[in-house]
Motif scaffolding. Structure first.
Motif, PDB file in Angstrom:
ATOM      1  N   LYS A   1      82.927 -14.824   9.775  1.00 45.49           N
ATOM      2  CA  LYS A   1      82.893 -16.270   9.554  1.00 45.49           C
ATOM      3  C   LYS A   1      83.490 -16.616   8.192  1.00 45.49           C
ATOM      4  N   ASN A   2      83.133 -15.838   7.162  1.00 44.23           N
ATOM      5  CA  ASN A   2      83.662 -16.086   5.826  1.00 44.23           C
ATOM      6  C   ASN A   2      85.174 -15.915   5.801  1.00 44.23           C
ATOM      7  N   GLU A   3      85.687 -14.886   6.477  1.00 44.87           N
ATOM      8  CA  GLU A   3      87.127 -14.668   6.530  1.00 44.87           C
ATOM      9  C   GLU A   3      87.822 -15.828   7.231  1.00 44.87           C
ATOM     10  N   LYS A   4      87.213 -16.325   8.306  1.00 48.38           N
ATOM     11  CA  LYS A   4      87.784 -17.450   9.028  1.00 48.38           C
ATOM     12  C   LYS A   4      87.831 -18.685   8.127  1.00 48.38           C
ATOM     13  N   ASN A   5      86.720 -18.970   7.427  1.00 44.14           N
ATOM     14  CA  ASN A   5      86.667 -20.110   6.512  1.00 44.14           C
ATOM     15  C   ASN A   5      87.684 -19.955   5.385  1.00 44.14           C
ATOM     16  N   LYS A   6      87.791 -18.733   4.862  1.00 44.81           N
ATOM     17  CA  LYS A   6      88.726 -18.456   3.783  1.00 44.81           C
ATOM     18  C   LYS A   6      90.155 -18.725   4.252  1.00 44.81           C
ATOM     19  N   THR A   7      90.485 -18.264   5.449  1.00 44.60           N
ATOM     20  CA  THR A   7      91.815 -18.473   5.999  1.00 44.60           C
ATOM     21  C   THR A   7      92.084 -19.955   6.206  1.00 44.60           C
ATOM     22  N   GLU A   8      91.105 -20.693   6.735  1.00 41.81           N
ATOM     23  CA  GLU A   8      91.278 -22.126   6.929  1.00 41.81           C
ATOM     24  C   GLU A   8      91.498 -22.834   5.599  1.00 41.81           C
ATOM     25  N   THR A   9      90.745 -22.423   4.574  1.00 45.38           N
ATOM     26  CA  THR A   9      90.891 -23.025   3.247  1.00 45.38           C
ATOM     27  C   THR A   9      92.274 -22.722   2.689  1.00 45.38           C
ATOM     28  N   GLN A  10      92.740 -21.487   2.842  1.00 40.39           N
ATOM     29  CA  GLN A  10      94.069 -21.129   2.343  1.00 40.39           C
ATOM     30  C   GLN A  10      95.139 -21.947   3.047  1.00 40.39           C
ATOM     31  N   VAL A  11      95.008 -22.135   4.335  1.00 37.06           N
ATOM     32  CA  VAL A  11      95.972 -22.934   5.079  1.00 37.06           C
ATOM     33  C   VAL A  11      95.978 -24.363   4.554  1.00 37.06           C
ATOM     34  N   GLU A  12      94.786 -24.917   4.298  1.00 38.21           N
ATOM     35  CA  GLU A  12      94.703 -26.273   3.759  1.00 38.21           C
ATOM     36  C   GLU A  12      95.405 -26.355   2.414  1.00 38.21           C
ATOM     37  N   LYS A  13      95.149 -25.394   1.530  1.00 36.06           N
ATOM     38  CA  LYS A  13      95.749 -25.422   0.197  1.00 36.06           C
ATOM     39  C   LYS A  13      97.260 -25.260   0.274  1.00 36.06           C
ATOM     40  N   HIS A  14      97.725 -24.352   1.136  1.00 37.01           N
ATOM     41  CA  HIS A  14      99.159 -24.129   1.236  1.00 37.01           C
ATOM     42  C   HIS A  14      99.882 -25.307   1.868  1.00 37.01           C
ATOM     43  N   SER A  15      99.182 -26.126   2.619  1.00 34.53           N
ATOM     44  CA  SER A  15      99.826 -27.249   3.281  1.00 34.53           C
ATOM     45  C   SER A  15      99.778 -28.522   2.441  1.00 34.53           C
ATOM     46  N   GLU A  16      99.179 -28.466   1.250  1.00 30.72           N
ATOM     47  CA  GLU A  16      99.107 -29.651   0.406  1.00 30.72           C
ATOM     48  C   GLU A  16     100.491 -29.997  -0.132  1.00 30.72           C
ATOM     49  N   LYS A  17     100.758 -31.270  -0.211  1.00 30.40           N
ATOM     50  CA  LYS A  17     102.051 -31.756  -0.663  1.00 30.40           C
ATOM     51  C   LYS A  17     102.139 -31.687  -2.190  1.00 30.40           C
ATOM     52  N   PRO A  18     103.246 -31.168  -2.732  1.00 33.31           N
ATOM     53  CA  PRO A  18     103.412 -31.133  -4.190  1.00 33.31           C
ATOM     54  C   PRO A  18     103.465 -32.539  -4.779  1.00 33.31           C
ATOM     55  N   GLU A  19     102.880 -32.694  -5.954  1.00 28.46           N
ATOM     56  CA  GLU A  19     102.917 -33.959  -6.694  1.00 28.46           C
ATOM     57  C   GLU A  19     103.701 -33.713  -7.977  1.00 28.46           C
ATOM     58  N   TYR A  20     104.802 -34.422  -8.147  1.00 22.48           N
ATOM     59  CA  TYR A  20     105.690 -34.227  -9.292  1.00 22.48           C
ATOM     60  C   TYR A  20     105.394 -35.247 -10.385  1.00 22.48           C
ATOM     61  N   PHE A  21     105.550 -34.801 -11.650  1.00 21.72           N
ATOM     62  CA  PHE A  21     105.319 -35.686 -12.784  1.00 21.72           C
ATOM     63  C   PHE A  21     106.488 -35.553 -13.752  1.00 21.72           C
ATOM     64  N   LEU A  22     107.021 -36.700 -14.177  1.00 23.77           N
ATOM     65  CA  LEU A  22     108.108 -36.728 -15.155  1.00 23.77           C
ATOM     66  C   LEU A  22     107.583 -37.345 -16.447  1.00 23.77           C
ATOM     67  N   LEU A  23     107.648 -36.597 -17.527  1.00 18.46           N
ATOM     68  CA  LEU A  23     107.201 -37.108 -18.831  1.00 18.46           C
ATOM     69  C   LEU A  23     108.256 -38.038 -19.422  1.00 18.46           C
ATOM     70  N   ARG A  24     109.507 -37.640 -19.340  1.00 17.16           N
ATOM     71  CA  ARG A  24     110.645 -38.444 -19.806  1.00 17.16           C
ATOM     72  C   ARG A  24     111.628 -38.540 -18.631  1.00 17.16           C
ATOM     73  N   PRO A  25     111.379 -39.471 -17.725  1.00 18.34           N
ATOM     74  CA  PRO A  25     112.139 -39.523 -16.467  1.00 18.34           C
ATOM     75  C   PRO A  25     113.665 -39.460 -16.619  1.00 18.34           C
ATOM     76  N   GLU A  26     114.226 -40.216 -17.524  1.00 17.04           N
ATOM     77  CA  GLU A  26     115.693 -40.232 -17.654  1.00 17.04           C
ATOM     78  C   GLU A  26     116.225 -38.874 -18.130  1.00 17.04           C
ATOM     79  N   VAL A  27     115.571 -38.294 -19.098  1.00 17.35           N
ATOM     80  CA  VAL A  27     115.994 -36.990 -19.623  1.00 17.35           C
ATOM     81  C   VAL A  27     115.842 -35.913 -18.552  1.00 17.35           C
ATOM     82  N   GLU A  28     114.710 -35.921 -17.883  1.00 19.82           N
ATOM     83  CA  GLU A  28     114.449 -34.890 -16.882  1.00 19.82           C
ATOM     84  C   GLU A  28     115.385 -35.021 -15.682  1.00 19.82           C
TER      85      GLU A  28
END
Length: 176
Positions: free
Chosen positions: A32-59
């Motif tokens: 059960k723990n392995e199944k939960n762990k796998t489900e959690t990993q899938v959730e984390k790997h499927s999360e969308k990246p969030e990008y941040f620009l400190l100096r948008p024009e320069v970057e």
């Protein structure tokens, strides 16, 4: 004698049955723990990246994002000593350039609700290792509770010749 052997055989069988059935419970829990762990990993790997620009024009001009958050982790690009237009600052002064790098890194961390206590990796690139080693004690003002893992690397040059130091970070925080 047959009766005694039958009793011993019966007791042995009972003990084996108890042992086997008690082993089944932890194995089921492990499964059960392995199944939960796998489900959690899938959730984390499927999360969308969030990008941040400190100096948008320069970057945008140089073609990078200052930070990317995925799940509970943030990768922060190397900070250098520059103004908002991308011009080098504190030219020739490695210690001040280092302080400027940490000031920018603090802004990125604050954007995500983090502090230097959340940093797990710090990599420093410098064109003058001996000056960096002299100035490195400043880091005790940045990392008050513990130091992150990381590397200090001497390099021949950075993106712009006036840059003497670049610092990149990785952050992990369970409640991001």
């Amino acid at each position: 004698m047959k009766f005694s052997n039958s009793i011993h055989f019966g007791i042995a069988t009972l003990l084996i049955a108890i042992s086997v059935s008690s082993c089944d419970l932890p194995q089921n829990d492990v499964a059960k723990n392995e199944k939960n762990k796998t489900e959690t990993q899938v959730e984390k790997h499927s999360e969308k990246p969030e990008y941040f620009l400190l100096r948008p024009e320069v970057e945008k001009a140089y073609g990078y994002s200052h930070a990317v958050k995925i799940g509970n982790s943030i990768k922060i690009s190397g900070a250098v000593s520059m103004d908002d237009e991308g011009n080098p600052t504190a030219v020739g002064d490695l210690e001040q350039q280092m302080k400027n790098c940490y000031a920018d890194l603090q802004k990125v961390l604050a954007h995500y609700g983090c502090t230097f206590d959340d940093v797990v990796v710090e990599n420093v690139f410098t064109t003058d290792m001996s000056k960096f080693l002299t100035a490195a004690a400043y880091r005790t003002e940045i990392y008050k509770n513990h130091f992150p893992t990381g590397s200090w690397l001497g390099v021949t040059e950075l993106a712009i010749p006036e840059f003497m130091i670049e610092i990149e970070l990785e952050v992990h925080k369970t409640d991001l």
